[in-house]
Design an enzyme around this catalytic site. Sequence first.
Site, PDB file in Angstrom:
ATOM      1  CG  MET A 173      -1.970  -0.909   1.364  1.00 48.81           C
ATOM      2  SD  MET A 173      -3.580  -0.183   0.983  1.00 48.81           S
ATOM      3  CE  MET A 173      -4.493  -1.693   0.675  1.00 48.81           C
ATOM      4  N   PRO A 174       0.511   2.303  -0.657  1.00 50.56           N
ATOM      5  CG  PRO A 174       0.202   4.595  -0.914  1.00 50.56           C
ATOM      6  CD  PRO A 174       1.234   3.589  -0.519  1.00 50.56           C
ATOM      7  CB  ILE A 175      -2.585  -0.953  -4.281  1.00 48.60           C
ATOM      8  CG1 ILE A 175      -1.874  -1.834  -3.253  1.00 48.60           C
ATOM      9  CG2 ILE A 175      -2.770  -1.707  -5.602  1.00 48.60           C
ATOM     10  CD1 ILE A 175      -2.749  -2.955  -2.695  1.00 48.60           C
TER      11      ILE A 175
END
Lengths: 61, 61, 61, 61, 61, 61
Positions: B1-3
Site C-alpha cells: 500500500m498504496p496500490i
Amino acid sequence: MPIVTVRALEGRTVEQKRKLAKDITDAVVKNFKVEPDRVTVNFFDMPKQNVARAGKLVIDQ
Amino acid sequence: MPIVTVRALEGRTVEQKRKLAKDITDAVVKNFKVEPDRVTVNFFDMPKQNVARAGKLVIDQ
Amino acid sequence: MPIVTVRALEGRTVEQKRKLAKDITDAVVKNFKVEPDRVTVNFFDMPKQNVARAGKLVIDQ
Amino acid sequence: MPIVTVRALEGRTVEQKRKLAKDITDAVVKNFKVEPDRVTVNFFDMPKQNVARAGKLVIDQ
Amino acid sequence: MPIVTVRALEGRTVEQKRKLAKDITDAVVKNFKVEPDRVTVNFFDMPKQNVARAGKLVIDQ
Amino acid sequence: MPIVTVRALEGRTVEQKRKLAKDITDAVVKNFKVEPDRVTVNFFDMPKQNVARAGKLVIDQ
C-alpha cells in the site's frame, strides 16, 4: 460473497491456482463461517510489464 | 500500500507504462508521504470491445 | 477511461487527495495522450484493521 | 462515474457484451438519474482456470 | 459469477440500489444466459472528496 | 504483489480478519512461493444494502 480476488504476476500453473483456491476457500469458510459454495476466488495474472514497484516495472528490476 | 490501479484502453507501449508508473509513484510519494518501495502500480489493458461509454462499446464509436 | 484507483491507508486529508488527483491526472494526460476530462481518479480509504502485510494487520504491526 | 464492472467467464461474444453494456447503461441512467455519457461499463473475461467456486476451479467442475 | 460492481457517488437511496440491482441482474440473465442466483451485484458509494474528474475532486467542481 | 482482496458482508470482527489474513498469507506463500512480506491482504466490508444476489439486496432476503 465472500469474493476473493488474487492479483499475482503471471507464470503460476493451473495446479498452483487449484491448490491456492482450495486453501483460500477453506480459510474463508473456517474464519468467516460461511458455506463453501458461497465463496468465489478469482485470479488475475498480471504481465510483468504491467506491474511496477517503487516506480519501476517488474521487467526492469 | 498504496496500490494504484490504472485501467486504460489497450495499445499503450511498455515505454508509456514505464514512464507513467514512475510519475504516479513520484506523485504518491510526494503527496502521501510514503516510501517509494511501498507503492505498487498496476495496469489493466482493456480491449476496445470490453469498454463502453454512453452505452456503446468503444469499437462501435 | 483511463480510470485510476488509489487504495491507501485512511488518514490522508482532502488536500492531499486533491493534490494527488491533480498530479496523477497530469501524468496520465502526458504519458497516455488523453484529454484530461477522460481521466477519473478515485480513492479508497482503507481502515488499518482492513489491511495486512506479511500476514499481520496494520493495527498489529 | 458511475463505473460498472462486469466479471464473467470468458466465452461471451461481442454482440452479447454490446447488448449488455447498453442495457446496463440504460438501467443506471434510469435509476441513478445520470447522463448516459457519464456511464462507463467494462468487462473482464475470466478464464475458467482463473475462477473457483466452493474451492474448485471452474475447469474442474 | 458474473459479478457486477457499481461505483457511484454516494447519495443514492436504498430504493434506487434495489431497483438498479434488479435491472442489472435481469440484463445479465437475459444477455449472458445465466441463472439469476449466479449473479452478484455490489455497490461502492464513493464520497465526493474521493473522486476526481479532469484532475479536480468532485467537491471542487 | 500478490495482492489479495476480500469482499465480504460487514459484521466480521477484527479477530476474524486477523486470522483470515494470516491464513490467506500462509496459503499464498506456500502455493505461490513468495516471501511473506510481499503479500498484501485487504478487506472491504460490504453493507448489506450494497450487495444483491439473484437481483435482491441482502437486506431484502
